[in-house]
Design a protein around this motif. Structure first.
Motif, PDB file in Angstrom:
ATOM      1  N   ARG A   1     -51.966   3.642 -40.348  1.00 61.27           N
ATOM      2  CA  ARG A   1     -52.157   3.083 -39.011  1.00 61.27           C
ATOM      3  C   ARG A   1     -53.327   3.724 -38.260  1.00 61.27           C
ATOM      4  N   SER A   2     -53.451   5.031 -38.340  1.00 58.44           N
ATOM      5  CA  SER A   2     -54.420   5.747 -37.513  1.00 58.44           C
ATOM      6  C   SER A   2     -55.807   5.850 -38.127  1.00 58.44           C
ATOM      7  N   ASP A   3     -56.028   5.168 -39.250  1.00 56.76           N
ATOM      8  CA  ASP A   3     -57.347   5.189 -39.875  1.00 56.76           C
ATOM      9  C   ASP A   3     -58.323   4.211 -39.227  1.00 56.76           C
ATOM     10  N   SER A   4     -57.865   3.488 -38.221  1.00 57.01           N
ATOM     11  CA  SER A   4     -58.734   2.524 -37.552  1.00 57.01           C
ATOM     12  C   SER A   4     -59.844   3.242 -36.776  1.00 57.01           C
ATOM     13  N   ARG A   5     -60.867   2.487 -36.450  1.00 60.25           N
ATOM     14  CA  ARG A   5     -61.973   3.032 -35.652  1.00 60.25           C
ATOM     15  C   ARG A   5     -61.618   2.948 -34.175  1.00 60.25           C
ATOM     16  N   LEU A   6     -62.313   3.746 -33.389  1.00 58.55           N
ATOM     17  CA  LEU A   6     -62.094   3.785 -31.949  1.00 58.55           C
ATOM     18  C   LEU A   6     -63.436   3.754 -31.240  1.00 58.55           C
ATOM     19  N   MET A   7     -63.661   2.728 -30.439  1.00 53.28           N
ATOM     20  CA  MET A   7     -64.833   2.698 -29.577  1.00 53.28           C
ATOM     21  C   MET A   7     -64.429   3.259 -28.218  1.00 53.28           C
TER      22      MET A   7
ATOM     23  N   ASP B   1     -59.492  -2.860 -34.970  1.00 55.89           N
ATOM     24  CA  ASP B   1     -59.773  -1.526 -34.434  1.00 55.89           C
ATOM     25  C   ASP B   1     -59.445  -1.456 -32.947  1.00 55.89           C
ATOM     26  N   ALA B   2     -59.673  -0.285 -32.365  1.00 51.58           N
ATOM     27  CA  ALA B   2     -59.234  -0.027 -30.995  1.00 51.58           C
ATOM     28  C   ALA B   2     -60.379   0.403 -30.097  1.00 51.58           C
ATOM     29  N   MET B   3     -60.077   0.405 -28.819  1.00 51.72           N
ATOM     30  CA  MET B   3     -61.026   0.784 -27.783  1.00 51.72           C
ATOM     31  C   MET B   3     -60.298   1.663 -26.764  1.00 51.72           C
ATOM     32  N   LEU B   4     -60.957   2.704 -26.299  1.00 51.32           N
ATOM     33  CA  LEU B   4     -60.445   3.509 -25.185  1.00 51.32           C
ATOM     34  C   LEU B   4     -61.389   3.312 -24.011  1.00 51.32           C
ATOM     35  N   ILE B   5     -60.871   2.799 -22.920  1.00 49.45           N
ATOM     36  CA  ILE B   5     -61.663   2.596 -21.711  1.00 49.45           C
ATOM     37  C   ILE B   5     -61.259   3.660 -20.698  1.00 49.45           C
ATOM     38  N   HIS B   6     -62.223   4.498 -20.309  1.00 51.13           N
ATOM     39  CA  HIS B   6     -61.926   5.519 -19.312  1.00 51.13           C
ATOM     40  C   HIS B   6     -63.187   5.771 -18.488  1.00 51.13           C
ATOM     41  N   ASP B   7     -63.045   6.618 -17.500  1.00 59.26           N
ATOM     42  CA  ASP B   7     -64.164   6.959 -16.619  1.00 59.26           C
ATOM     43  C   ASP B   7     -64.244   8.472 -16.557  1.00 59.26           C
ATOM     44  N   PHE B   8     -65.222   9.054 -17.250  1.00 59.45           N
ATOM     45  CA  PHE B   8     -65.318  10.508 -17.328  1.00 59.45           C
ATOM     46  C   PHE B   8     -65.498  11.124 -15.943  1.00 59.45           C
ATOM     47  N   GLU B   9     -66.297  10.504 -15.087  1.00 60.57           N
ATOM     48  CA  GLU B   9     -66.538  11.072 -13.758  1.00 60.57           C
ATOM     49  C   GLU B   9     -65.266  11.075 -12.931  1.00 60.57           C
ATOM     50  N   ARG B  10     -64.475   9.984 -13.063  1.00 62.02           N
ATOM     51  CA  ARG B  10     -63.219   9.949 -12.327  1.00 62.02           C
ATOM     52  C   ARG B  10     -62.273  11.034 -12.833  1.00 62.02           C
ATOM     53  N   LYS B  11     -62.284  11.234 -14.158  1.00 59.12           N
ATOM     54  CA  LYS B  11     -61.471  12.306 -14.738  1.00 59.12           C
ATOM     55  C   LYS B  11     -61.868  13.665 -14.167  1.00 59.12           C
ATOM     56  N   ALA B  12     -63.179  13.930 -14.110  1.00 60.43           N
ATOM     57  CA  ALA B  12     -63.664  15.220 -13.613  1.00 60.43           C
ATOM     58  C   ALA B  12     -63.314  15.401 -12.143  1.00 60.43           C
ATOM     59  N   ALA B  13     -63.467  14.339 -11.363  1.00 54.07           N
ATOM     60  CA  ALA B  13     -63.163  14.420  -9.935  1.00 54.07           C
ATOM     61  C   ALA B  13     -61.695  14.672  -9.711  1.00 54.07           C
ATOM     62  N   THR B  14     -60.847  14.022 -10.510  1.00 54.17           N
ATOM     63  CA  THR B  14     -59.408  14.206 -10.401  1.00 54.17           C
ATOM     64  C   THR B  14     -59.030  15.648 -10.720  1.00 54.17           C
ATOM     65  N   SER B  15     -59.648  16.198 -11.786  1.00 50.79           N
ATOM     66  CA  SER B  15     -59.345  17.586 -12.156  1.00 50.79           C
ATOM     67  C   SER B  15     -59.764  18.552 -11.076  1.00 50.79           C
ATOM     68  N   ALA B  16     -60.932  18.318 -10.464  1.00 48.19           N
ATOM     69  CA  ALA B  16     -61.410  19.196  -9.389  1.00 48.19           C
ATOM     70  C   ALA B  16     -60.486  19.120  -8.203  1.00 48.19           C
TER      71      ALA B  16
ATOM     72  N   LEU C   1     -50.027  -0.249 -32.315  1.00 43.64           N
ATOM     73  CA  LEU C   1     -49.889  -0.223 -33.771  1.00 43.64           C
ATOM     74  C   LEU C   1     -50.688   0.908 -34.413  1.00 43.64           C
ATOM     75  N   HIS C   2     -51.653   1.470 -33.687  1.00 43.44           N
ATOM     76  CA  HIS C   2     -52.511   2.519 -34.248  1.00 43.44           C
ATOM     77  C   HIS C   2     -51.834   3.890 -34.276  1.00 43.44           C
ATOM     78  N   PHE C   3     -50.775   4.052 -33.505  1.00 40.25           N
ATOM     79  CA  PHE C   3     -50.146   5.371 -33.399  1.00 40.25           C
ATOM     80  C   PHE C   3     -49.137   5.592 -34.522  1.00 40.25           C
ATOM     81  N   THR C   4     -49.232   6.772 -35.151  1.00 42.63           N
ATOM     82  CA  THR C   4     -48.195   7.242 -36.069  1.00 42.63           C
ATOM     83  C   THR C   4     -47.319   8.245 -35.316  1.00 42.63           C
ATOM     84  N   ARG C   5     -46.172   8.542 -35.870  1.00 41.79           N
ATOM     85  CA  ARG C   5     -45.310   9.551 -35.243  1.00 41.79           C
ATOM     86  C   ARG C   5     -46.015  10.901 -35.203  1.00 41.79           C
ATOM     87  N   GLU C   6     -46.760  11.206 -36.260  1.00 39.36           N
ATOM     88  CA  GLU C   6     -47.464  12.490 -36.317  1.00 39.36           C
ATOM     89  C   GLU C   6     -48.535  12.579 -35.228  1.00 39.36           C
TER      90      GLU C   6
END
Length: 357
Positions: free
Chosen positions: A23-29, A336-351, A182-187
């Protein structure tokens, strides 16, 4: 806003016809929509983009083996029935194919008579209401006779039913799989939790309407089919703890995202509840609680394309899809899969969580 703005040409050979061996051998954009940056990774790399305190929200619905192949008792004409929604113990709303062989009063036999359906009503939209009769427990009969309701673009027969289920599937009721999970395994999930990321389970029973193309030219005229959801207290507590502590809520799949946005208040907090949602998310929508999304590559002109465009921006999504085609990514349910996130929002949230400006 016209639906043709969310169209693209996809070579047929890029439509994944079967799941990968692992399952987890798929690509990730990875899409950082704050910086309009694309990265090409493997799905197992998703752990690197999650931080302690984040909450990964998964949809634990379970797909029914809802495709039944039967025949009319006297003519032996073949009839295919797809279960859509249970109305009571033995009555279901279904799709019948061909419809001319499933008129009111008609009988259809499955498994040589182990299961019988009588058509009680033909609805305006062409769906049928049928009543089943059988010996024993319906779910056991269905597991014996039913097949997984794979989308029509998948031509190969699925040998292992469990490959169209997530490893955390629990509550039966879906006509289609929440395919991002479907991409996630228990491990891999254990590795995520070991990093300090909480995993919250919500339920949304996926209907076929979620995946159908939008058939109106003006996006605003589209109506979503209602789907049943449930968020229990344990999941609500995990989600709210994540939000209050300034961490990110990462939805696995558009169904998890729609569930969260259906129950969130203006502050992004949720309450334990169940009900029906027909929420329609398209560009211009402001997300109340979802910060990041794990998703697959979707059909053109679908409500799912509109949802991911609402999160990352239509132009960036269309750019990402063209790049995926150039890089020969695998598309749709087993793709395959895609992860959509916002790095700047992540950094601002952490700060902010650390008390900084």
């Amino acid at each position: 806003m016209q639906i043709k703005e969310f169209s693209f040409d996809l070579p047929s050979e890029l439509i994944a016809q079967e799941p990968l061996a692992n399952r987890s051998d798929s690509r990730l954009m990875v899409l950082d929509h704050g910086n309009r940056k694309l990265e090409h990774k493997r799905f197992t790399d998703i752990v690197d983009y999650l931080e302690p305190g984040d909450c990964l929200v998964v949809n634990n619905t379970k797909v029914l083996p809802a495709r039944l192949l039967g025949e009319r008792p006297h003519t032996h004409g073949k009839v295919e029935i797809l279960l859509l929604q249970r109305l009571d113990a033995d009555r279901w709303e279904v799709l019948a194919k061909p419809g001319k062989k499933a008129r009111e009063g008609d009988r259809v036999l499955f498994g040589g008579g182990l299961l019988e359906a009588v058509v009680e009503e033909v609805k305006e939209d062409g769906n049928r209401i049928v009543r089943f009769s059988y010996e024993g427990i319906f779910e056991q009969v269905l597991d014996r006779l039913g097949e997984m309701p794979l989308p029509p673009y998948i031509q190969k027969r699925l040998e292992d039913k469990e490959r169209y289920q997530t490893v955390y599937a629990k509550h039966e009721g879906s006509a289609a799989a929440p395919t991002a999970g479907l991409h996630f395994t228990r491990e891999l999930l254990e590795e995520v939790e070991a990093k300090g990321v909480e995993v919250a389970h919500v339920t949304l029973h996926v209907g076929l309407g979620t995946f159908r193309p939008v058939k109106v030219q003006n996006v605003l005229e589209h109506e979503m089919h209602a789907e049943m959801y449930r968020v229990d207290q344990e999941a609500a507590d995990k989600i709210n703890r994540c939000k209050r502590q300034g961490h990110r809520l990462v939805a696995v799949g558009t169904t998890s995202a729609r569930t969260l946005e259906s129950v969130a208040d203006k502050d992004g907090l949720v309450e334990a509840k169940s009900g029906w949602t027909d929420i329609f998310i398209y560009p211009g929508y402001r997300f109340k609680t979802v910060d990041a999304l794990v998703t697959n590559f979707h059909l053109p002109e679908s409500s799912l394309m509109l949802l991911v465009s609402a999160l990352a921006g239509r132009d960036f999504i269309m750019e990402a899809y063209q790049e995926a085609i150039r890089q020969r990514y695998r598309f749709f349910s087993f793709g395959d899969a895609m992860l959509i996130h916002d790095f700047e929002r992540k950094a601002a949230t952490s700060a902010c969580a650390q008390g900084e400006d």
